[in-house]
Motif scaffolding. Sequence first.
Motif, PDB file in Angstrom:
ATOM      1  N   LEU A  94      12.766  25.666 116.081  1.00  0.00           N
ATOM      2  CA  LEU A  94      11.601  26.222 116.765  1.00  0.00           C
ATOM      3  C   LEU A  94      10.533  25.140 116.841  1.00  0.00           C
ATOM      4  N   THR A  95       9.886  25.003 118.007  1.00  0.00           N
ATOM      5  CA  THR A  95       8.869  23.967 118.168  1.00  0.00           C
ATOM      6  C   THR A  95       7.539  24.562 118.608  1.00  0.00           C
TER       7      THR A  95
ATOM      8  N   TRP B 173       4.078  28.332 119.963  1.00  0.00           N
ATOM      9  CA  TRP B 173       5.445  28.207 119.456  1.00  0.00           C
ATOM     10  C   TRP B 173       6.429  28.648 120.525  1.00  0.00           C
ATOM     11  N   THR B 174       7.557  27.966 120.602  1.00  0.00           N
ATOM     12  CA  THR B 174       8.526  28.259 121.653  1.00  0.00           C
ATOM     13  C   THR B 174       9.920  27.785 121.236  1.00  0.00           C
ATOM     14  N   ASN B 175      10.853  27.866 122.166  1.00  0.00           N
ATOM     15  CA  ASN B 175      12.210  27.398 121.902  1.00  0.00           C
ATOM     16  C   ASN B 175      12.212  25.882 121.702  1.00  0.00           C
ATOM     17  N   SER B 176      13.375  25.316 121.436  1.00  0.00           N
ATOM     18  CA  SER B 176      13.464  23.921 121.002  1.00  0.00           C
ATOM     19  C   SER B 176      12.943  22.927 122.023  1.00  0.00           C
TER      20      SER B 176
ATOM     21  N   LEU C 157      14.655  28.158 111.623  1.00  0.00           N
ATOM     22  CA  LEU C 157      14.718  29.561 111.216  1.00  0.00           C
ATOM     23  C   LEU C 157      16.099  30.129 111.505  1.00  0.00           C
ATOM     24  N   PRO C 158      16.633  30.966 110.601  1.00  0.00           N
ATOM     25  CA  PRO C 158      17.883  31.653 110.928  1.00  0.00           C
ATOM     26  C   PRO C 158      17.712  32.435 112.234  1.00  0.00           C
TER      27      PRO C 158
ATOM     28  N   TRP D  49       8.145  32.729 128.210  1.00  0.00           N
ATOM     29  CA  TRP D  49       9.531  32.508 128.617  1.00  0.00           C
ATOM     30  C   TRP D  49      10.477  32.668 127.436  1.00  0.00           C
ATOM     31  N   CYS D  50      10.054  32.183 126.265  1.00  0.00           N
ATOM     32  CA  CYS D  50      10.891  32.313 125.076  1.00  0.00           C
ATOM     33  C   CYS D  50      11.108  33.782 124.729  1.00  0.00           C
TER      34      CYS D  50
END
Length: 196
Positions: free
Chosen positions: A48-49, A62-65, A143-144, A162-163
């Motif tokens: 997570l980024t 915070w969003t997807n990779s 994160l799991p 979007w995430c």
Amino acid sequence: MTADQVILLDEEGNRIGVHAKAHVHHRNTPLHLAFSCYVFDTNARLLLTRRALTKQTWPGVWTNSCCGHPLADEPIDDAVVRRLKDELGLAAVGPLELRLPRFRYRATMADGVVENEICPVFSATVDTQPTPNPAEVGEFLWLPWQDFAGSVLDGTRDVSPWCRLQVTELDGLGPDPLSWPRGHTADLPPAARLTL
């Protein structure tokens, strides 16, 4: 085409031109081609980024990779690999898998700036730690997947629009992201299929 341009699309996902990335996002952002990637480790933890505070859209969120835009003559999978290296310093990734070939969204920031993309979603697996570019990524954590997805779906974790929408669709692929079914390249928007 230079790296600061994006591919403009019609409603069917056909390429209709290009536009400078620096000027494409505003209150009437035209539909354009992008991608998202979800990076996992071998234990199915998601990378997570948090977007850098200097980003034009959704700074500090915070969003997807990884997210990005393919160049005009660049296969979309090559664009994903390029951005994983540029944003996260991940030069070696496991198999890149198409997961959501038809994902599309439109979202508006509080200041009225709109994001408007056809945005195929990919996943990748790594066994190394990222070394993020601070101009792109402010923070990261692992994160799991099930913990992350559950917190997004129940509204307790705030992520980019979007995430949030992508997680809803990805959750439907099954509980183990390392065994999600592959998407079909024939379902990609025509502008993305032409560069594969």
